[in-house]
Enzyme design. Structure first.
Site, short mmCIF file in Angstrom:
data_model
loop_
_atom_site.label_atom_id
_atom_site.label_comp_id
_atom_site.label_asym_id
_atom_site.label_seq_id
_atom_site.Cartn_x
_atom_site.Cartn_y
_atom_site.Cartn_z
N CYS A 165 0.80 -1.23 0.00
CA CYS A 165 0.00 0.00 0.00
C CYS A 165 0.83 1.27 0.00
O CYS A 165 0.29 2.36 -0.18
CB CYS A 165 -0.94 0.01 1.21
SG CYS A 165 -0.03 0.18 2.76
N CYS A 176 -0.89 -5.17 6.82
CA CYS A 176 -0.67 -3.92 7.57
C CYS A 176 -0.08 -4.22 8.94
O CYS A 176 0.70 -3.44 9.48
CB CYS A 176 -1.99 -3.18 7.78
SG CYS A 176 -3.02 -3.08 6.33
N ASP A 210 2.43 2.59 2.54
CA ASP A 210 2.53 3.26 3.84
C ASP A 210 3.88 2.96 4.50
O ASP A 210 4.52 1.96 4.19
CB ASP A 210 1.37 2.84 4.74
CG ASP A 210 0.07 3.48 4.28
OD1 ASP A 210 0.12 4.65 3.89
OD2 ASP A 210 -0.97 2.81 4.29
N CYS A 257 -2.84 2.54 8.16
CA CYS A 257 -4.28 2.45 8.45
C CYS A 257 -4.56 1.97 9.89
O CYS A 257 -3.64 1.74 10.67
CB CYS A 257 -4.92 1.48 7.46
SG CYS A 257 -4.37 -0.20 7.76
S1 FES Z 1 -3.44 -0.18 4.02
FE1 FES Z 1 -1.45 0.68 4.33
S2 FES Z 1 -0.95 0.08 6.34
FE2 FES Z 1 -2.92 -0.73 6.07
#
Ligand code: FES
Length: 223
Positions: free
Chosen positions: A56, A130, A58, A83
């Protein structure tokens, strides 16, 4: 009608998928423990780790203080723009590692994502990728500590080993594919093309899929 009455926290308007979070996940998401709202001054912590999620994009950062004599983690702070699942999992991990006066480093290195998920009372399968961010950032910070204190033999290297020389698929690629939900050989091949033109690697690929499936989703997940 039955489904409409089922309690859910998130509904994807485009796909219709829905899922719910446990009480523990909500507690750690809405009131995260040991989180830093600003990046700290470097000198305040003994070690720092940073990882990004290929799934993702992040990013997770972790800062540690360590008792050199006792070889324990005395402080675990973290910061992310990930998230709810990333926040709740890392918050819980920070509690696990620092409770009871601080965990021994060797014990912290053995923590599995399933241990964190168990303490959270579960996580939706689609969110497991995540939950591993905090765990990976902890390992990255511990490697930073081992380098700073010249404990080179304790450094743990991530799976960069090439499994398929034709497609340059690495062990880490297989791990990411499983984390993104590809838990069968066919599904992993669809994502990575591993074994196309080099079928000799397939037994190793299947072994890795089994290993990561069990590590992240538990022993009883259907293949
Ligand atoms: S969708 Fe990126 S950390 Fe959960």
């Amino acid at each position: 009608m039955e489904n409409k009455r089922k309690k859910v926290d998130v509904v994807n308007k485009f796909t219709g998928d829905s899922w719910a979070y446990t009480k523990e996940v909500k507690e750690h998401f809405f009131k995260p423990k040991n989180i830093l709202w600003e990046n700290p001054k470097e000198a305040k912590y003994d070690a720092e780790g940073i990882v990004g999620s290929p799934a993702c994009g992040d990013v997770m950062r972790v800062w540690l203080n360590i008792n050199l004599k006792k070889d324990t983690i005395t402080d675990f702070k973290w910061r992310t723009f990930g998230c709810a699942s990333a926040i709740a999992s890392t918050s819980m991990l920070s509690v696990m590692v620092t409770e009871k006066g601080g965990m021994k480093i060797d014990k912290a290195l053995k923590i599995k994502p399933q241990d964190i998920i168990k303490r959270l009372g579960g996580l939706p399968d689609r969110k497991i990728h995540c939950s591993v961010l905090g765990d990976k950032a902890l390992r990255s910070a511990l490697n930073d500590w081992f380098k700073k204190t010249k404990q080179f033999s304790r450094i743990v290297v991530d799976g960069k080993q090439i499994i398929d020389p034709n497609t340059k698929t690495t062990e880490a690629d297989i791990e990411e594919a499983v984390l993104e939900g590809a838990t069968t050989l066919l599904a992993v091949q669809k994502r990575t093309k591993v074994g196309v033109g080099f079928p000799e690697c397939l037994p190793k690929v299947e072994e890795l899929i089994r290993f990561y499936r069990e590590k992240y989703f538990g022993a009883d997940v259907k293949s």
